[in-house]
Enzyme design. Structure first.
Site, PDB file in Angstrom:
ATOM      1  N   SER A 153      29.717 -23.551  -0.395  1.00  6.38           N
ATOM      2  CA  SER A 153      30.585 -24.576   0.182  1.00  6.38           C
ATOM      3  C   SER A 153      29.777 -25.488   1.093  1.00  6.38           C
ATOM      4  O   SER A 153      28.941 -25.012   1.860  1.00  6.38           O
ATOM      5  CB  SER A 153      31.682 -23.929   1.044  1.00  6.38           C
ATOM      6  OG  SER A 153      32.386 -22.938   0.341  1.00  6.38           O
TER       7      SER A 153
ATOM      8  N   HIS B  67      27.021 -23.289   3.033  1.00 11.93           N
ATOM      9  CA  HIS B  67      27.249 -21.857   3.267  1.00 11.93           C
ATOM     10  C   HIS B  67      27.399 -21.172   1.911  1.00 11.93           C
ATOM     11  O   HIS B  67      28.127 -21.668   1.044  1.00 11.93           O
ATOM     12  CB  HIS B  67      28.514 -21.672   4.109  1.00 11.93           C
ATOM     13  CG  HIS B  67      28.781 -20.241   4.433  1.00 11.93           C
ATOM     14  ND1 HIS B  67      28.028 -19.536   5.349  1.00 11.93           N
ATOM     15  CD2 HIS B  67      29.684 -19.366   3.931  1.00 11.93           C
ATOM     16  CE1 HIS B  67      28.469 -18.293   5.407  1.00 11.93           C
ATOM     17  NE2 HIS B  67      29.475 -18.166   4.560  1.00 11.93           N
TER      18      HIS B  67
ATOM     19  N   ASP C 235      31.129 -21.576  10.596  1.00 13.50           N
ATOM     20  CA  ASP C 235      31.511 -21.695   9.184  1.00 13.50           C
ATOM     21  C   ASP C 235      32.996 -22.014   9.010  1.00 13.50           C
ATOM     22  O   ASP C 235      33.636 -21.544   8.058  1.00 13.50           O
ATOM     23  CB  ASP C 235      31.163 -20.409   8.411  1.00 13.50           C
ATOM     24  CG  ASP C 235      29.674 -20.102   8.461  1.00 13.50           C
ATOM     25  OD1 ASP C 235      28.877 -21.050   8.552  1.00 13.50           O
ATOM     26  OD2 ASP C 235      29.315 -18.909   8.406  1.00 13.50           O
TER      27      ASP C 235
HETATM   28  C1  GRF Z   1      21.105 -20.807   1.764  1.00  8.24           C
HETATM   29  O1  GRF Z   1      21.619 -19.785   0.967  1.00  8.24           O
HETATM   30  C2  GRF Z   1      22.197 -21.499   2.530  1.00  8.24           C
HETATM   31  O2  GRF Z   1      23.424 -21.516   1.856  1.00  8.24           O
HETATM   32  C3  GRF Z   1      22.331 -20.640   3.762  1.00  8.24           C
HETATM   33  O3  GRF Z   1      21.002 -20.247   4.061  1.00  8.24           O
HETATM   34  C4  GRF Z   1      20.218 -20.266   2.880  1.00  8.24           C
HETATM   35  C5  GRF Z   1      19.051 -21.154   3.170  1.00  8.24           C
HETATM   36  O4  GRF Z   1      18.113 -21.154   2.127  1.00  8.24           O
HETATM   37  N1  GRF Z   1      22.973 -21.361   4.820  1.00  8.24           N
HETATM   38  P1  GRF Z   1      16.990 -22.292   2.083  1.00  8.24           P
HETATM   39  O5  GRF Z   1      16.222 -22.198   3.392  1.00  8.24           O
HETATM   40  O6  GRF Z   1      17.683 -23.602   1.932  1.00  8.24           O
HETATM   41  O7  GRF Z   1      16.131 -21.944   0.913  1.00  8.24           O
END
Ligand code: GRF
Length: 196
Positions: A140, A113, A149
């Site tokens: 995190s 997250h 979350d």
């Molecule tokens: C990331 O910022 C992750 O923390 C959040 O969604 C985004 C996904 O990006 N849960 P990716 O698809 O891994 O590039």
């Protein structure tokens, strides 16, 4: 580590899959305790699916559209069980999951997250951190529980917020940290969890 001893991992994605790619890349190391057995998505058009296929990873895609949450989750669950998966890593998986699905993977499903939890659960984390005047943002890795979350945080990385930062500039720096943090945290978790 003998490859047959690696814990089979599924990665669930909905979009671009950059964290997924970082997990796949890290899994190439001989001493990595997990092997990516499956990448699954609720979005058959997710860019990450193409990246996974190009890396030679099995993929499963099924749209959630028109399905009840429980019925869709049961389809994903069957795909994970069929692939012999032991751990699940959510990586930009934009679905709220049913309690039954989450309970079925309790202690074996992690998420990344983009905030320093417990701050800024949900969406738009970087804008909220900047608007609050926070000195730092971050990311995190946490266990997934039925509340969004909210599960135990197992690793975090902090990134300074600098003057002039926008949600986009901060997100780009945090994303780089995510790509380091997630594989390391997942590997440490799987190692510590062996036998449980
Ligand atoms: C990331 O910022 C992750 O923390 C959040 O969604 C985004 C996904 O990006 N849960 P990716 O698809 O891994 O590039």
């Amino acid at each position: 580590m003998n490859v047959t001893m690696k814990a089979p991992l599924a990665i669930l994605i909905s979009g671009r899959g950059s964290n997924m790619a970082a997990l796949i890349e890290a899994a190439r190391a001989e001493d990595c305790p997990y092997a990516v057995a499956l990448v699954a998505s609720n979005n058959p058009d997710a860019d990450g699916l193409r990246i996974a296929r190009n890396a030679g990873i099995a993929t499963f895609a099924h749209s959630h559209k028109g399905l009840e949450r429980e019925d869709f989750d049961a389809i994903i669950d069957r795909a994970l069980r069929k692939a012999g998966v032991r751990y699940v890593a959510l990586a930009g998986y934009m679905r709220i999951m049913s309690d039954a699905f989450v309970r079925g993977w309790a202690g074996r499903m992690l998420n990344i997250h983009p905030s320093l939890l417990p701050k800024y659960k949900g969406l738009d984390t970087h804008r909220r951190a900047i608007e609050a005047g926070d000195a730092e943002g971050g990311c995190s890795v946490h266990l997934v529980t039925p509340t969004l979350d909210d599960g135990e945080v197992i690793a975090q990385a902090s990134i300074a917020i600098v003057p002039g930062d926008t949600a986009e500039t901060l997100a780009a720096r945090v994303l780089k940290a995510e790509h380091q943090l997630y594989p390391a945290a997942l590997a440490a978790y799987v190692r510590g969890h062996v036998g449980r």
